[in-house]
Motif scaffolding. Structure first.
Motif, mmCIF file in Angstrom:
data_model
loop_
_atom_site.group_PDB
_atom_site.id
_atom_site.type_symbol
_atom_site.label_atom_id
_atom_site.label_comp_id
_atom_site.label_asym_id
_atom_site.label_seq_id
_atom_site.Cartn_x
_atom_site.Cartn_y
_atom_site.Cartn_z
ATOM 1 N N GLY A 189 0.832 -1.362 -0.008
ATOM 2 C CA GLY A 189 -0.045 0.064 -0.118
ATOM 3 C C GLY A 189 0.867 1.285 0.134
ATOM 4 N N MET A 190 0.034 2.317 -0.098
ATOM 5 C CA MET A 190 0.694 3.699 -0.074
ATOM 6 C C MET A 190 0.982 4.388 1.167
ATOM 7 S SD MET A 190 0.819 4.115 -3.621
ATOM 8 C CE MET A 190 1.125 5.735 -3.677
ATOM 9 N N VAL A 191 1.828 5.149 1.019
ATOM 10 C CA VAL A 191 2.177 5.793 2.540
ATOM 11 C C VAL A 191 1.752 7.364 2.408
ATOM 12 C CG1 VAL A 191 4.271 6.782 3.767
ATOM 13 C CG2 VAL A 191 4.403 4.655 2.716
ATOM 14 N N GLY A 244 -9.302 -5.934 3.904
ATOM 15 C CA GLY A 244 -8.004 -5.158 3.623
ATOM 16 C C GLY A 244 -8.006 -3.911 2.910
ATOM 17 N N ASP A 245 -6.906 -3.248 2.752
ATOM 18 C CA ASP A 245 -7.154 -1.868 1.815
ATOM 19 C C ASP A 245 -6.165 -1.502 0.915
ATOM 20 O OD1 ASP A 245 -4.604 -1.712 3.649
ATOM 21 O OD2 ASP A 245 -4.983 0.319 3.760
ATOM 22 N N SER A 246 -5.446 -2.667 0.497
ATOM 23 C CA SER A 246 -4.426 -2.822 -0.687
ATOM 24 C C SER A 246 -4.649 -3.803 -1.590
ATOM 25 C CB SER A 246 -2.971 -2.746 0.031
ATOM 26 O OG SER A 246 -2.561 -4.144 0.199
ATOM 27 N N PRO A 247 -4.164 -3.493 -2.819
ATOM 28 C CA PRO A 247 -4.207 -4.517 -3.838
ATOM 29 C C PRO A 247 -3.399 -5.934 -3.368
ATOM 30 C CG PRO A 247 -3.779 -2.510 -4.986
ATOM 31 C CD PRO A 247 -3.675 -2.377 -3.638
ATOM 32 N N LEU A 266 -8.894 2.537 -2.957
ATOM 33 C CA LEU A 266 -9.264 2.445 -4.306
ATOM 34 C C LEU A 266 -8.269 3.309 -5.277
ATOM 35 C CD1 LEU A 266 -13.180 2.616 -4.108
ATOM 36 C CD2 LEU A 266 -11.718 0.491 -4.755
ATOM 37 N N SER A 267 -7.587 4.084 -4.519
ATOM 38 C CA SER A 267 -6.731 5.019 -5.188
ATOM 39 C C SER A 267 -5.560 4.410 -5.727
ATOM 40 C CB SER A 267 -6.511 6.494 -4.513
ATOM 41 O OG SER A 267 -5.600 5.776 -3.193
#
Length: 304
Positions: A189-191, A244-247, A266-267
């Protein structure tokens, strides 16, 4: 949320029937269940007891919550002790605990990576000794670094190696492919901010394009870690709701009956592809903690 099936506030019909079978919720922690790594705030970071109250209600309803995270064992064990989780999965599936207690029952899981449990080293140590991590750091100075989990001092890991940056992922994976061990790059995921020190050439308060990664033994993922947990716990996939929240978290959907994807993920540029590849994913209508709590209340409503 156009184009995605969302998790309804009060499930009915076939979804409600599925949810009535759920005995376990196996969930990512940060960005999914927790906001800012805290259990006593809402998605806006404001003081709120909704998450803790929901955990209590789930326990009363006979539903066990199992965090599945990239965090190391020391961190997730402390969460489990304080919040009453009966088990946990750490390091992207590399450490699996089926019984959290004074003498927890846990196991390393190394997938296809050869590992001799009598060697006196952890799988993490074995990966470092290949030299590939040092080579990656030397290749992308200012764009890749190892880091402490959540910037709060727990550096030691046992199976995976945590990294973050904006180095080209295909080239990173190519280096791993030419390593002496079967390894892969897992995008966690993103930071959205960086606390503590960093060597990255970014604005710490507003980093752009920075990902968290885990260098992981081939065959190890949150999905395979959950499959191992399900096997050890004697569960059926339909008895488990994942979240979860990431691909990278979407592999959880392959191991469980129903999967909740947090709308704050989703971003990510691969989210749409991963969601479309599976037919058991529902998207939350609220971000992180608020969305997780709303979903669990929907689960509880289906069980009434």
């Amino acid at each position: 949320m156009a184009g995605y099936l969302t998790f309804p506030e009060r499930p009915t019909g076939e979804l409600a029937e599925r949810l009535r079978k759920v005995r376990y919720v196996i969930t990512d922690a940060d960005g999914t269940m927790f906001t800012g790594a805290k259990a006593t705030v809402n998605s806006a970071g404001e003081p709120c007891a909704d998450l803790v109250q929901t955990l209590v209600e789930l326990t009363r309803a006979g539903v066990s919550v199992i965090p599945c995270t990239g965090r190391n064992r020391a961190m997730i064990m402390e969460d489990a002790r304080v919040l009453g989780f009966p088990g946990w999965i750490a390091e992207m599936g590399g450490v699996v605990c089926t019984k959290q207690a004074s003498q927890p029952e846990w196991h390393y899981f190394c997938g296809r990576m050869p590992y001799d449990e009598t060697c006196g080293k952890t799988p993490h140590d074995v990966i470092w000794e290949t030299g590939v991590i040092d080579a990656m750091l030397e290749r992308w100075p200012g764009h890749l670094e190892t880091y402490h989990d959540n910037g709060i001092g727990f550096e030691y890991r046992e199976v995976t190696i945590a990294m973050r940056g904006d180095a080209p992922e295909e080239e990173m994976q190519d280096m791993l492919d030419h390593c002496s061990l079967p390894l892969y790059l897992s995008d966690n995921g993103m930071v959205d901010h960086i606390s503590g020190e960093t060597t990255l050439e970014v604005d710490r308060a507003n980093p752009q394009g920075i990902h968290t990664y885990h260098i992981t033994p081939a065959g190890v993922s949150k999905g395979t870690g959950i499959l191992r947990f399900i096997e050890l716990a004697g569960l059926a996939p339909e008895e488990v709701l994942g979240a979860g929240d990431s691909p990278a978290d979407c592999v959880i959907a392959d191991a469980v009956g129903t999967f909740l994807f947090m709308c704050n993920g989703l971003s990510h540029d691969r989210a749409e592809e991963e969601i479309a590849a599976r037919n058991n994913i529902l998207v939350s209508t609220k971000r992180s903690t608020d969305g997780w709590v709303a979903t669990m209340r929907g689960l509880l409503a289906a069980k009434e």
